[in-house]
Design an enzyme around this catalytic site. Structure first.
Site, short mmCIF file in Angstrom:
data_model
loop_
_atom_site.label_atom_id
_atom_site.label_comp_id
_atom_site.label_asym_id
_atom_site.label_seq_id
_atom_site.Cartn_x
_atom_site.Cartn_y
_atom_site.Cartn_z
CG ASP A 122 -1.71 1.22 1.33
OD1 ASP A 122 -2.27 1.59 0.34
OD2 ASP A 122 -1.81 1.69 2.36
CG ASP A 124 -2.04 7.53 1.31
OD1 ASP A 124 -1.23 7.87 0.79
OD2 ASP A 124 -2.92 7.92 0.82
#
Length: 530
Positions: A122, A124
């Site tokens: 991922d 963020d």
């Protein structure tokens, strides 16, 4: 005869006329007064409307005079030197803290023998910080000023680049992000440099779109040809992302404060261990950051409170410190009740609380801390179908979702009984009575849980076969399918999974069920013997 007097009426009429004239004058004057009052009132209203405009300069003047900061003297050269020295010390301390927080290294790490074929990250709060939605500005954030990579992430990527000729350096990397700042994210992947190479160019595939991460993973599987069981996924969100992705059969690493080298190493070690344990391993686990942290100290204490209904309690150590525990963290065979002395492992749960894993009773109960545990895929069924399946009456499980397609045929799966019964308690009886000529006693026997087993427990283990789709016509016309699923037409799901075998456990294992396929860890001696 008496004389007749005639009275003159003129004075009376004159008097009445005079009165009428007076009244008329009074009414006329009243009307004048009313008109005058109305004009005055209107004038006052108009003046009041302009009052704020007239008062505004005065109020502004007062505000400026009251908030005006005092005049400060110019700092001397000595004071400037002192300030510069203090700020320099603070900057040095912050750098030291950052280096201390990421003191782990991959140089002396013994690389596991079995490695994944794809590492998915991922963005963020996993690769970089802060999250893009937290940056309030019209332009794309600048690297290393508005946004920066986590220290361990930079170390990891540098290590992979420097060792790109080794097995670990040759593992392809990918991105799966559902940020709504996709344009920024793609630009930042170009702007971030790892030894003069852009971060984006290090990725074999990139999925940056809003929506479910399941769609991202399906696209990555299609683009790379790597199966879910051969991937590892790192993300900071357990509730929305990791839970649904682990149901696909991916091993996941939870990094709530960014990816760390310790979590990376632990997750790859667990991957190698699971892949080496079986020909058809279940990889759908979540390695959590607080499990990797160096808590792990074992101590003793007394159970201060336990609620069997809600299945949680608190234990206090000898120093009076309180630790939360859930029934799922109590080793099998250990009895917990208020006042009992136990040995437990100190932990920190996902909410940051002091937590405990109860290992054994000190006062003579069964010691189960050394029992070998296994993690297996598990799913939940409602009664009576859980018992019907384990008793060999139901031989096909149908669902309207494809949750079993992530499992290889031949995989062993734990079966958990939900606490709520299925809403239709008559259809299966009707089918068994017509197609198999079951009487009431037989129906009751095959639909009941065995003695000692309860709803809310893991009851048995099944071996699944192939999963296939069925059409609406097949649901209506296939009598054999109806008998195997124990449902009519629309009650049969779109996806049907064959059950090759089903066995009851020696005893039920209390467990909290979840939707779809999830991981369950139980003692190895709880499984039926082959």
């Amino acid at each position: 005869s008496s004389p007749t007097y005639f009275m003159d009426s003129r004075p009376q009429r004159e008097k009445e006329q005079s009165n009428n004239s007076t009244i008329h004058c009074m009414l006329k004057d009243r009307q004048k007064y009313r008109s005058k009052i109305a004009r005055i009132t209107t004038s006052m209203r108009e003046k009041l409307l302009f009052l704020p405009v007239l008062l505004y300069p005065l109020s502004l003047t007062l505000a400026l005079t009251t908030k005006m900061p005092p005049v400060r003297k110019q700092p001397t050269k000595l004071s400037l030197k002192i300030v510069a020295s203090v700020s320099s010390d603070q900057e040095t301390n912050s750098k030291e803290k950052a280096e201390a927080a990421s003191s782990s290294s991959l140089d002396d790490w013994e690389i596991p023998p079995v490695l994944p074929k794809l590492l998915v990250f991922d963005l963020d709060n996993t690769i970089w910080t802060p999250e893009l939605y937290q940056i309030r500005q019209p332009r794309c954030p600048l690297v290393d000023r508005d946004i920066s990579l986590f220290p361990d992430v930079r170390k990891l990527l540098e290590h992979l680049l420097q060792n790109k000729e080794t097995d670990i350096g040759r593992i392809p990397l990918a991105i799966a992000s559902r940020t709504n700042k996709g344009q920024w994210a793609r630009q930042l992947l170009k702007d971030f440099k790892i030894e003069e190479i852009s971060l984006g160019s290090m990725m074999a595939a990139t999925e940056i779109e809003t929506g479910s991460k399941k769609v991202h993973m399906a696209n990555l599987r299609k683009a790379t040809g790597v199966t879910y069981q051969e991937m590892i996924f790192f993300d900071d969100d357990v509730r929305l992302n990791l839970k649904e992705i682990s149901q696909l059969g991916l091993l996941c690493g939870h990094c709530p404060k960014g990816l760390t080298l310790d979590l990376f190493k632990k997750t790859l070690e667990q991957y190698s261990k699971l892949q080496s344990s079986s020909d058809t391993p279940w990889m759908g686990e979540i390695i959590k950051a607080h499990d990797v942290a160096s808590q792990g100290s074992i101590t003793t204490g007394k159970v201060d409170y336990f609620n069997p209904g809600k299945k949680f309690g608190f234990v206090k150590d000898v120093g009076g410190e309180s630790y939360f525990f859930h029934e799922s963290k109590v080793a099998q065979g250990v009895q917990v009740q208020k006042g009992s002395t136990v040995e437990f492992e100190c932990m920190v749960d996902s909410q940051g609380r002091n937590a405990a894993a109860i290992l054994r009773n000190i006062d003579g109960s069964v010691k189960s801390a050394n029992l070998k545990q296994v993690t297996m895929p598990c799913f939940t069924m409602s009664q009576p179908f859980a018992a019907l399946l384990l008793n060999g009456i139901k031989t096909i499980e149908s669902r309207n979702n494809d949750m079993f397609t992530a499992l290889t045929p031949g995989t062993k799966v734990l079966l958990h009984a939900g606490r709520k019964d299925w809403h239709d308690q008559e259809t299966y009886k009707d089918i068994l009575a017509k197609d198999a000529e079951f009487d009431n006693d037989q129906l009751m026997k095959v639909a009941q849980l065995r003695k000692g087993f309860e709803k809310g427990q893991i009851l048995g283990v099944i071996t699944i076969g192939i999963t296939y789709q069925v059409s609406s016509q097949e649901k209506k016309m296939d009598l054999k399918l109806r008998r195997s699923v124990l449902a009519y037409g629309d009650g049969i799901g779109t996806y049907c999974t064959e059950i090759r075998s089903a066995k009851w456990l020696p005893r039920g294992v209390p467990f909290r069920g979840q939707p779809g396929i999830y991981s369950a860890t139980i003692d190895e001696n709880s499984l039926p013997k082959e």
